[in-house]
Design a protein around this motif. Structure first.
Motif, PDB file in Angstrom:
ATOM      1  N   VAL A  11       0.858  -1.191   0.000  1.00  0.00           N
ATOM      2  CA  VAL A  11       0.000   0.000   0.000  1.00  0.00           C
ATOM      3  C   VAL A  11       0.888   1.233   0.000  1.00  0.00           C
ATOM      4  O   VAL A  11       1.837   1.328   0.788  1.00  0.00           O
ATOM      5  CB  VAL A  11      -0.926   0.017   1.238  1.00  0.00           C
ATOM      6  N   PHE A  12       0.573   2.187  -0.865  1.00  0.00           N
ATOM      7  CA  PHE A  12       1.354   3.425  -0.978  1.00  0.00           C
ATOM      8  C   PHE A  12       0.404   4.606  -0.796  1.00  0.00           C
ATOM      9  O   PHE A  12      -0.693   4.626  -1.368  1.00  0.00           O
ATOM     10  CB  PHE A  12       2.015   3.479  -2.354  1.00  0.00           C
ATOM     11  N   ALA A  13       0.799   5.590   0.038  1.00  0.00           N
ATOM     12  CA  ALA A  13      -0.091   6.712   0.352  1.00  0.00           C
ATOM     13  C   ALA A  13       0.724   7.936   0.732  1.00  0.00           C
ATOM     14  O   ALA A  13       1.953   7.883   0.871  1.00  0.00           O
ATOM     15  CB  ALA A  13      -1.035   6.329   1.495  1.00  0.00           C
ATOM     16  N   GLU A  43       3.555   1.990   2.919  1.00  0.00           N
ATOM     17  CA  GLU A  43       4.610   2.976   2.675  1.00  0.00           C
ATOM     18  C   GLU A  43       3.985   4.348   2.496  1.00  0.00           C
ATOM     19  O   GLU A  43       3.121   4.543   1.645  1.00  0.00           O
ATOM     20  CB  GLU A  43       5.403   2.615   1.416  1.00  0.00           C
ATOM     21  N   GLY A  44       4.432   5.315   3.305  1.00  0.00           N
ATOM     22  CA  GLY A  44       3.947   6.686   3.181  1.00  0.00           C
ATOM     23  C   GLY A  44       5.027   7.580   2.611  1.00  0.00           C
ATOM     24  O   GLY A  44       6.214   7.394   2.889  1.00  0.00           O
ATOM     25  N   ILE A  54       3.733   8.490  -7.275  1.00  0.00           N
ATOM     26  CA  ILE A  54       2.823   7.437  -7.736  1.00  0.00           C
ATOM     27  C   ILE A  54       2.701   7.455  -9.255  1.00  0.00           C
ATOM     28  O   ILE A  54       2.635   6.398  -9.898  1.00  0.00           O
ATOM     29  CB  ILE A  54       1.429   7.556  -7.060  1.00  0.00           C
ATOM     30  N   LEU A  55       2.715   8.632  -9.856  1.00  0.00           N
ATOM     31  CA  LEU A  55       2.678   8.715 -11.320  1.00  0.00           C
ATOM     32  C   LEU A  55       3.967   8.173 -11.927  1.00  0.00           C
ATOM     33  O   LEU A  55       3.938   7.450 -12.931  1.00  0.00           O
ATOM     34  CB  LEU A  55       2.446  10.164 -11.763  1.00  0.00           C
ATOM     35  N   PRO A  59      -5.736  10.767  -3.311  1.00  0.00           N
ATOM     36  CA  PRO A  59      -6.522  11.824  -2.696  1.00  0.00           C
ATOM     37  C   PRO A  59      -7.353  12.704  -3.624  1.00  0.00           C
ATOM     38  O   PRO A  59      -8.056  13.577  -3.144  1.00  0.00           O
ATOM     39  CB  PRO A  59      -5.451  12.666  -1.993  1.00  0.00           C
ATOM     40  N   GLN A  60      -7.270  12.507  -4.927  1.00  0.00           N
ATOM     41  CA  GLN A  60      -8.021  13.379  -5.838  1.00  0.00           C
ATOM     42  C   GLN A  60      -8.568  12.587  -7.023  1.00  0.00           C
ATOM     43  O   GLN A  60      -7.857  11.748  -7.584  1.00  0.00           O
ATOM     44  CB  GLN A  60      -7.132  14.493  -6.385  1.00  0.00           C
TER      45      GLN A  60
END
Length: 450
Positions: free
Chosen positions: A60-62, A90-91, A99-100, A115-116
């Motif tokens: 998980v990535f945030a 992972e933050g 992420i892109l 988030p968008q």
């Protein structure tokens, strides 16, 4: 996965905090009371249909980093114990950029907390994101409104369950001042205007505001205008405006900014404890609501997250030093809500990823997460606001879960960057320091990519 299981899982997995069963796998954390309490609130048998998942890993990535990420990690433990799956979180504060990069490079995480809606669409366009499984789609149909599902739908395909949410349509105030002065919480825009006028008559400055935010100076005015677009013209027109199906310098947008000006550019109304109208441009947005505690202004329009800007000794509650009320609609029958939120977007369709996505799309997870968090709410209809310990979180949840509520995402966040995070901010700043409305909306319209 069988059709029978799809309907059974969607109908049962999120059906409240069900009776606990023994864990299906994973490590023995029986000495951890928080883990045991959380584990007892989910039915592990529901995950057996995904097969033997023990020993599998989901990444998980945030954007949420330590220490705020602890509540997320804790909320994953019941799933880990039930299935034997390890969730690697992972933050990264540079999440939106990274992420892109990772998706385009073919190295994305299994799940990203996005988030968008605009970023979600960009990630789908890379070709690396995968559609949400049927179980997730069915749970979202059950636990969220159609407006939320639409934000994670691209070209007719649904990609991710909503996660957290925030409410921007709030007005901060002093409960003691309202009680002592006999002020009532307004239920309509007309009542809000009348209340402001009453405060002026009482020799008070009703409003304080600040838009200084470094390179992002100006963004609080975009929130004001978005709130008024929603209230004056409704969600359908708001959507057209955000998508540029109607021009930014059209009559609706112009009138909405003028409606904001009736408050923020009115020298009788602002800027209590801070200066004149122009002082709004140089006042840090973090400081703008603090004069409420000093009694030099009475109201401040800002999101639920603004609570964090008051000193730790400040009681933020309905009977406290400061609290908030819903920025009312045009009339008492409509309830437009401006805000933001997150979505769980997957880049893999392995059974363990689908199982975890399904867990995150339930009211069960929402309630576990709510108990573990401060400053987090969800628009999941199965969320019990009593599981939120923070009064502002409870207020936000009640607003989001109101059957009359119509939610819309922050418009500037969904506009092209040349507009939403450039021209709009800059022109809003020029507007508050004296530029007229027509010039302002014309300049923003000119910035829209052809």
């Amino acid at each position: 996965m069988s059709p029978r299981f799809r309907s059974a899982l969607a109908g049962t997995l999120g059906a409240g905090l069900v009776l606990g069963l023994a864990a299906c796998g994973g490590s023995d954390d029986s000495n951890d009371d928080s883990n045991t309490a959380a584990q007892s609130s989910i039915d592990c048998n529901l995950y057996k249909e995904f097969g033997d998942l023990k020993g599998k890993t989901v990444t998980v990535f945030a954007s949420i980093v330590t220490p705020e990420d602890k509540a997320y990690k804790d909320s994953y433990k019941p799933f880990e114990q039930c299935t034997g799956v390890t969730i690697k979180y992972e933050g990264d504060k540079s999440f939106e950029t990274q992420i892109l990069v990772r998706a385009k490079a073919g190295n994305p995480p299994d799940i990203a907390i996005v988030p968008q809606p605009g970023l979600l669409q960009q990630l789908v366009a890379t070709g690396k994101a995968v559609e949400a499984p049927a179980t997730v789609s069915a749970n979202v149909d059950k636990w969220w409104g159609k407006d939320w599902k639409a934000y994670a739908t691209v070209d007719g395909k649904f990609y991710g369950a909503p996660s957290g949410a925030n409410v921007k349509s709030l007005v901060w105030y002093s409960p003691s001042e309202f009680k002592e002065s006999g002020y009532a919480i307004p239920n309509t825009l007309d009542e809000l205007k009348a209340l402001s006028d009453k405060m002026v008559a009482d020799k008070k400055k009703p409003w304080c505001a600040g838009i200084a935010s470094g390179e992002a100076t100006g963004w609080p005015i975009t929130d004001w205008q978005e709130d008024f677009m929603l209230r004056l013209y409704g969600p359908e027109t708001y959507d057209k405006w955000v998508k540029h199906e109607i021009p930014f310098n059209g009559p609706e947008s112009t009138a909405a900014l003028d409606a904001v000006g009736a408050y923020l550019k009115n020298p009788a109304y602002v800027n209590g404890g801070l200066g004149d109208v122009k002082s709004i441009a140089t006042t840090a947005f973090q400081d703008a609501g603090l004069p409420i505690l000093e009694g030099t202004c009475s109201m401040h329009r800002q999101a639920s997250f603004y609570a964090a800007n008051f000193d730790k000794g400040t009681k933020v509650a309905e009977d406290g030093d400061v609290f908030a009320f819903y920025l009312p609609g045009k009339d008492g029958t409509s309830k437009p809500v401006l805000g933001g939120g997150e979505f769980n977007l997957a880049f893999a369709d392995r059974p363990e990823v689908k199982a975890f996505q399904t867990y995150l799309s339930t009211d069960t997870w929402a309630n576990i997460k709510a108990k573990a968090s401060q400053g987090w709410v969800s628009a999941n209809k199965g969320l019990d606001p009593n599981n939120l310990s923070n009064p502002v979180d409870k207020l936000a949840a009640v607003i989001l879960l109101d059957p009359k509520a119509t939610f819309r995402f922050d418009g500037s966040d969904m506009m092209p960057a040349a507009v939403g995070s450039n021209a709009y901010w800059k022109q809003a700043t020029s507007w508050i320091t004296g530029q007229d409305t027509v010039t302002t909306v014309n300049n923003i319209e000119k910035a829209w990519p052809k």
